[in-house]
Design a protein around this motif. Structure first.
Motif, PDB file in Angstrom:
ATOM      1  N   GLY A  64      21.379 -17.959 -21.317  1.00 42.43           N
ATOM      2  CA  GLY A  64      21.544 -17.575 -22.721  1.00 42.43           C
ATOM      3  C   GLY A  64      22.880 -16.885 -22.939  1.00 42.43           C
ATOM      4  N   LEU A  65      23.262 -16.037 -21.997  1.00 37.30           N
ATOM      5  CA  LEU A  65      24.559 -15.375 -22.116  1.00 37.30           C
ATOM      6  C   LEU A  65      25.691 -16.392 -21.966  1.00 37.30           C
ATOM      7  N   ALA A  66      25.440 -17.401 -21.154  1.00 33.38           N
ATOM      8  CA  ALA A  66      26.464 -18.439 -20.992  1.00 33.38           C
ATOM      9  C   ALA A  66      26.665 -19.203 -22.295  1.00 33.38           C
ATOM     10  N   VAL A  67      25.554 -19.493 -22.977  1.00 26.61           N
ATOM     11  CA  VAL A  67      25.671 -20.187 -24.269  1.00 26.61           C
ATOM     12  C   VAL A  67      26.411 -19.302 -25.262  1.00 26.61           C
ATOM     13  N   LEU A  68      26.123 -18.004 -25.191  1.00 25.05           N
ATOM     14  CA  LEU A  68      26.830 -17.089 -26.081  1.00 25.05           C
ATOM     15  C   LEU A  68      28.328 -17.114 -25.765  1.00 25.05           C
ATOM     16  N   GLY A  69      28.647 -17.107 -24.498  1.00 26.83           N
ATOM     17  CA  GLY A  69      30.045 -17.165 -24.088  1.00 26.83           C
ATOM     18  C   GLY A  69      30.728 -18.427 -24.583  1.00 26.83           C
ATOM     19  N   LEU A  70      30.040 -19.553 -24.420  1.00 25.01           N
ATOM     20  CA  LEU A  70      30.611 -20.818 -24.895  1.00 25.01           C
ATOM     21  C   LEU A  70      30.785 -20.794 -26.410  1.00 25.01           C
ATOM     22  N   SER A  71      29.867 -20.133 -27.084  1.00 23.82           N
ATOM     23  CA  SER A  71      29.970 -20.076 -28.545  1.00 23.82           C
ATOM     24  C   SER A  71      31.137 -19.208 -28.969  1.00 23.82           C
ATOM     25  N   ILE A  72      31.381 -18.163 -28.209  1.00 22.09           N
ATOM     26  CA  ILE A  72      32.549 -17.339 -28.519  1.00 22.09           C
ATOM     27  C   ILE A  72      33.812 -18.175 -28.406  1.00 22.09           C
ATOM     28  N   LEU A  73      33.797 -19.125 -27.488  1.00 25.35           N
ATOM     29  CA  LEU A  73      34.961 -19.976 -27.323  1.00 25.35           C
ATOM     30  C   LEU A  73      35.014 -21.097 -28.352  1.00 25.35           C
ATOM     31  N   PHE A  74      33.868 -21.716 -28.627  1.00 20.57           N
ATOM     32  CA  PHE A  74      33.880 -22.932 -29.420  1.00 20.57           C
ATOM     33  C   PHE A  74      33.152 -22.836 -30.744  1.00 20.57           C
ATOM     34  N   GLY A  75      32.588 -21.684 -31.039  1.00 16.07           N
ATOM     35  CA  GLY A  75      31.912 -21.559 -32.328  1.00 16.07           C
ATOM     36  C   GLY A  75      30.466 -22.003 -32.258  1.00 16.07           C
ATOM     37  N   ARG A  76      29.929 -22.341 -33.448  1.00 19.21           N
ATOM     38  CA  ARG A  76      28.500 -22.530 -33.586  1.00 19.21           C
ATOM     39  C   ARG A  76      28.083 -23.960 -33.235  1.00 19.21           C
ATOM     40  N   CYS A 218      18.839 -22.903 -41.130  1.00 22.36           N
ATOM     41  CA  CYS A 218      20.021 -22.571 -40.336  1.00 22.36           C
ATOM     42  C   CYS A 218      20.994 -21.721 -41.152  1.00 22.36           C
ATOM     43  N   ARG A 219      21.063 -21.983 -42.441  1.00 25.63           N
ATOM     44  CA  ARG A 219      21.999 -21.265 -43.287  1.00 25.63           C
ATOM     45  C   ARG A 219      21.563 -19.839 -43.548  1.00 25.63           C
ATOM     46  N   TYR A 220      20.249 -19.689 -43.838  1.00 29.32           N
ATOM     47  CA  TYR A 220      19.813 -18.433 -44.453  1.00 29.32           C
ATOM     48  C   TYR A 220      18.842 -17.606 -43.620  1.00 29.32           C
ATOM     49  N   VAL A 221      18.180 -18.193 -42.665  1.00 29.06           N
ATOM     50  CA  VAL A 221      17.082 -17.474 -42.016  1.00 29.06           C
ATOM     51  C   VAL A 221      17.266 -17.280 -40.514  1.00 29.06           C
ATOM     52  N   CYS A 222      17.775 -18.281 -39.808  1.00 36.22           N
ATOM     53  CA  CYS A 222      17.694 -18.304 -38.359  1.00 36.22           C
ATOM     54  C   CYS A 222      18.462 -17.158 -37.719  1.00 36.22           C
ATOM     55  N   PRO A 223      17.777 -16.287 -36.998  1.00 34.29           N
ATOM     56  CA  PRO A 223      18.473 -15.159 -36.383  1.00 34.29           C
ATOM     57  C   PRO A 223      19.387 -15.596 -35.242  1.00 34.29           C
ATOM     58  N   LEU A 224      19.030 -16.680 -34.570  1.00 37.07           N
ATOM     59  CA  LEU A 224      19.912 -17.207 -33.533  1.00 37.07           C
ATOM     60  C   LEU A 224      21.174 -17.747 -34.193  1.00 37.07           C
ATOM     61  N   GLY A 225      21.010 -18.436 -35.299  1.00 36.26           N
ATOM     62  CA  GLY A 225      22.155 -18.901 -36.055  1.00 36.26           C
ATOM     63  C   GLY A 225      23.030 -17.739 -36.498  1.00 36.26           C
ATOM     64  N   ALA A 226      22.375 -16.660 -36.885  1.00 33.50           N
ATOM     65  CA  ALA A 226      23.138 -15.487 -37.315  1.00 33.50           C
ATOM     66  C   ALA A 226      23.983 -14.952 -36.171  1.00 33.50           C
ATOM     67  N   MET A 227      23.364 -14.859 -35.019  1.00 33.13           N
ATOM     68  CA  MET A 227      24.093 -14.339 -33.860  1.00 33.13           C
ATOM     69  C   MET A 227      25.279 -15.248 -33.542  1.00 33.13           C
ATOM     70  N   LEU A 228      25.037 -16.538 -33.557  1.00 30.79           N
ATOM     71  CA  LEU A 228      26.120 -17.462 -33.210  1.00 30.79           C
ATOM     72  C   LEU A 228      27.176 -17.516 -34.296  1.00 30.79           C
ATOM     73  N   SER A 229      26.781 -17.274 -35.537  1.00 29.92           N
ATOM     74  CA  SER A 229      27.779 -17.356 -36.601  1.00 29.92           C
ATOM     75  C   SER A 229      28.766 -16.207 -36.516  1.00 29.92           C
ATOM     76  N   LEU A 230      28.391 -15.149 -35.790  1.00 30.27           N
ATOM     77  CA  LEU A 230      29.335 -14.050 -35.606  1.00 30.27           C
ATOM     78  C   LEU A 230      30.562 -14.502 -34.818  1.00 30.27           C
ATOM     79  N   THR A 231      30.434 -15.647 -34.154  1.00 32.51           N
ATOM     80  CA  THR A 231      31.570 -16.126 -33.370  1.00 32.51           C
ATOM     81  C   THR A 231      32.532 -16.939 -34.208  1.00 32.51           C
ATOM     82  N   ARG A 232      32.178 -17.178 -35.442  1.00 35.65           N
ATOM     83  CA  ARG A 232      33.007 -17.947 -36.372  1.00 35.65           C
ATOM     84  C   ARG A 232      33.305 -19.321 -35.802  1.00 35.65           C
ATOM     85  N   THR A 233      34.529 -19.759 -35.835  1.00 34.28           N
ATOM     86  CA  THR A 233      34.788 -21.100 -35.305  1.00 34.28           C
ATOM     87  C   THR A 233      35.096 -21.056 -33.826  1.00 34.28           C
TER      88      THR A 233
END
Lengths: 530, 322
Positions: A64-76, A218-233
């Motif tokens: 899960g942390l790896a996916v977060l890391g990849l998202s920081i690099l590549f976005g959502r 995905c737009r309005y509710v998903c907390p996982l989406g929210a976390m990943l959206s913090l990584t922007r693009t």
């Protein structure tokens, strides 16, 4: 089909979804392939929340942390390419799309909701409670499959083949098909789970949100989406709109996330799921995603995302306010009979780690592990509890611990599991046939698996026949609290109709052993021969 | 590896279709429980019974310490005249072992896999077209078939090993029964030409020992826990619906306490005996002696003898030591 980003993404989405479903189907005895467990561990939300709530580093959740890391690099990208719920929503959106009226305004405020949800979850986790599983797609999806979709599909398939069997001629073909279907796709026996309608209802509601907006969840509710959206693009990618753009607005219309806010192609930060619709459908091919540092100073329009201080604080507050409610429920629910699976950690720890993914229930050989409803309050909702009348805990089986992604149920070695008490059995002397009616039975004693000596013993008793007054000797059961492990096979097999005449009460191992410290068992008199 | 669950039925006949059609009609009327439950009566020639003729003066073959379990089985079958006495060319045979409990082979809770394999081989050598091996375990069937070693051994020997499914349950009336007037059976109990009963002898808390008669409970569906309240009569009634042509009692290693599952290796003894006879009562009576008991000590065996189903007095049985 053209080879463009959008189509590649669609293929990859489908492949991930099929892989996810296949991994789920094969998550069963003997559980040699644990893909479904690994899939649940991919969620950054699970990883972060579990580690905060349990105040420990959980090595198995590193993916899960790896996916977060990849998202920081590549976005959502996870939302657009990998998430099984996202893919299912895309499919559902396509199907019900024609019913939807496209409204392009007033969604910015709604975007904040998911950050409030995320903040609530994290606030809750600060106090040691794990609420991410309710809404985390990687927990919600297997839970829905396990509790609802899989049982429904199994039932309909069996019934369907049974019906076809009646049809002369067709049955030859259908039976030939039934064999492999039975072996590879169907569960060994038909499972059912309490609360399945609610679980399915939540899932259906999420899909039906597509009536309002595409990817509403995905737009309005998903907390996982929210976390990943913090990584922007992401740090490594930039979305570029080239000068050929004619501001036709096509990209805006085809964006499933509604992330493009004006006809110039300005995108809301953190809302782009990298689906490739805009790049692949732009009539002027003016949109691209390019790595950072690509030469050519194209403008990079972005708009502020949905994170606001108000949303975060509001969410945190909600999470914190919910904490005493959770504590109250646990205490007020103390009467409820909850039998946790063997290997389950103590009450506080368990509630800090269980993501309610349903995998333990899916793999349970006897269908005995069932989702709690509100017996332990909302904090216990959909966590597993053994229901012996439905299924007992098979003595030599350790599948639930092997299937738990977070370690809420620890993996036990078989020898250790066999000695772990999850409760204790007690007799209802008013209903037990030998005790209450002088009728010999002893099914419970027969089935007690405890080694080296059964935890149900037979004692001899004189009973008098009420009509003749003649007395005879019968054998009747007695529970040995020093060795009973509460597996529930006695309750399960008891032939008395209605509630069994021997019942298991859930309790942790230490509590059970304190009930009867044990005198150092001697073999004593053996029953029967030899 | 044991084969995956199969349908457990020979190719359907028109009779099957008609029965199934009637069952479907019942199902439509909300008949839950037995899927497509048909009712049937026992009695020779009925579609839902399998009753071998009552044995008359049947000999009892006993092998002691013959090298290995397979050799013991071959010896007792040879002593009874060879498998040709029981199996004809082209027959479908059911070898019914005890695959009851999720215990490893050494714990003696199930029939020895080599005994089962030896029987399967003998049947195939005698020309059987198909040898079926199955049981309705008390624990999870997947685990039990595997842990006991029987699924693997039987499959390797060429048997058709499968799990029983609820869809094949039928309710059978037993009009001549004293107590068990009807019971739910898996219809596979009635779908072979020959049944070879292959129990493992062991201690049992309720009946004292579980032997040939008790092993027939494996043909019953869920709800068989209702037999325990009147086991003496119910087990004999059961044999009115299913009587095997041959009973081969595996007493190679036996549980003498904490049966029928066993609890520890200390409960297992090794008489290294295999006994076989057409007469299930005689076979059970003999097996009791290995535990220091006699046939009359086992209530249902005495009941069987009282009702005229076989000989319990071993002095009246022709004993063939092999």
């Amino acid at each position: 089909m053209k080879l463009n980003t959008r189509n590649i993404r669609r293929v990859v989405q489908v492949l991930f979804l099929l892989a996810f479903l296949a991994a789920f189907v094969v998550a069963r005895f003997p559980l040699e392939f644990r893909g479904a467990v690994a899939a649940a561990r991919l969620s950054p939300l699970t990883a972060v929340t579990a580690m905060i709530a349990s105040r420990s580093f959980i090595a198995v959740l590193i993916p899960g942390l790896a996916v977060l890391g990849l998202s920081i690099l590549f976005g959502r990208f996870f939302c657009g390419w990998v998430c099984p719920l996202g893919t299912t929503i895309d499919i559902a959106d396509t199907v019900i799309g024609r019913l939807r009226k496209v409204r392009l305004g007033a969604d910015k405020r709604l975007r904040r909701l998911k950050f409030a949800v995320l903040a609530a979850i994290l606030g809750f986790a600060l106090f040691g409670h794990m609420a991410s599983g309710f809404l985390d797609p990687l927990a919600l999806y297997p839970r829905t499959l396990a509790a609802a979709v899989n049982p429904y599909a199994n039932h309909l398939t069996r019934e369907g083949f049974d019906l076809l069997y009646q049809a002369p001629g067709i049955h030859i073909v259908s039976e030939a098909v039934y064999g492999p279907v039975r072996t590879h796709l169907l569960e060994f026996s038909q499972p059912w789970f309490r609360g399945h309608l609610l679980i399915f209802g939540v899932f259906a509601a999420i899909l039906l949100l597509g009536l309002a907006r595409s990817r509403f969840w995905c737009r309005y509710v998903c907390p996982l989406g929210a976390m990943l959206s913090l990584t922007r693009t992401g740090l490594l990618l930039r979305r570029r709109v080239a000068s050929g753009c004619t501001a036709c607005g096509k990209c805006r219309r085809v964006c499933p996330m509604g992330a493009i806010v004006d006809n110039k192609g300005t995108v809301m930060a953190g809302e782009c799921a990298l689906c490739g619709n805009c790049t692949s459908l732009c009539p002027k091919s003016s949109v691209r995603f390019a790595p950072v540092g690509t030469r050519g100073a194209d403008p990079v329009p972005t708009a502020a995302g949905g994170v606001t201080r108000r949303a975060v604080i509001g969410g945190l507050a909600a999470g914190v306010v919910a904490v005493p409610a959770a504590a109250a429920s646990a205490r007020l629910g103390i009467e409820a009979n909850v039998i946790r699976p063997p290997g389950a950690r103590g009450a506080g720890e368990f509630e800090a780690l269980c993501i309610r993914c349903g995998l333990c229930m899916k793999v349970c050989l006897t269908n005995g592990l069932q989702p709690l409803l509100l017996e332990r309050g909302v904090a216990g909702l959909w966590t597993p509890s053994l229901e012996p009348r439905i299924g007992y805990c098979e003595y030599n089986c350790t599948l639930c611990g092997e299937a738990c992604p977070t370690g809420a149920i620890e993996r036990l070695e078989v020898e250790q599991k066999r000695k772990t008490a999850i409760g204790y059995a007690f007799l209802d002397l008013n209903r037990c046939l030998p005790w209450a009616f002088g009728v010999e039975c002893l099914v419970c004693e027969e089935h007690c698996p405890v080694e080296p000596r059964k935890a149900i013993r037979l004692e001899r008793a004189e009973v008098a026949d009420p009509d003749t007054g003649r007395s005879r000797t019968i054998k009747r059961p007695v529970v040995d609290l020093a060795s009973c492990i509460g597996c529930g096979v006695c309750e399960n097999k008891c032939p008395v109709p209605g509630p069994a005449a021997i019942l298991v009460r859930g309790a942790d191992h230490e509590t059970v052993r304190q009930l009867h410290p044990g005198r150092g068992r001697n073999r004593g008199q053996q029953e029967g021969a030899g | 590896m044991d084969k995956g669950p199969k349908r457990g039925r020979d190719c359907c006949t028109r009779r099957d279709l008609i029965i199934r059609g009637a069952g479907a009609a019942l199902a439509v009327h909300g008949f839950t429980g037995c899927r497509g439950a048909t009712r049937g009566r026992t009695g020779a020639g009925g579609p839902l019974s399998h009753v071998a003729p009552l044995p008359e003066n049947a000999p009892l073959a006993v092998a002691r310490s013959s090298g290995d379990p397979a050799a013991a089985v071959r010896a007792v079958i040879h002593g009874l005249g060879g498998m040709d006495e029981f199996v004809s060319r082209g027959d479908t045979v059911t070898v019914k072992p005890n695959i009851g409990w999720d215990r490893p082979e050494a714990m003696a809770a199930n029939t020895h896999p080599e005994v089962v394999a030896a029987l399967v081989t003998l049947c195939l050598d005698a020309g059987a077209a198909r040898v079926k091996v199955f049981d309705h375990p008390c624990n999870d069937a997947r685990r039990t078939y595997r842990s006991s070693g029987i699924a693997q051994a039987a499959t390797d020997a060429g048997a058709d090993v499968f799990f029983l499914e609820d869809r094949s349950l039928v309710r059978v009336e037993i009009p001549d029964a004293v107590n068990l007037k009807e019971a739910d059976f898996y219809r596979e109990a009635f779908e072979s030409d020959v049944i070879i009963n292959a129990p493992v002898a062991k201690h049992h808390g309720l009946t004292r020992l579980t032997l040939g008669y008790k092993n027939l409970m494996g043909f019953l569906g869920p709800g068989r826990n209702r037999l325990h309240q009147n086991m003496r009569h119910d087990l004999v009634d059961l044999s009115l619906a299913v009587r095997p042509e041959l009973t081969v009692i595996d007493a190679w290693r036996v549980i003498v306490a904490n049966g029928p599952q066993g609890g520890s290796p200390a409960d297992v003894e090794h008489p290294r005996v295999v006994a076989a006879s057409r007469d299930m009562t005689a076979a059970d009576s003999f097996a009791a002696t290995l535990f220091g008991l006699t046939g009359p000590d086992i209530g249902h065996v005495q009941e069987a003898a009282d009702r005229g189903f076989g000989v319990i007095d071993l002095d009246q049985v022709e004993l063939i030591e092999v």
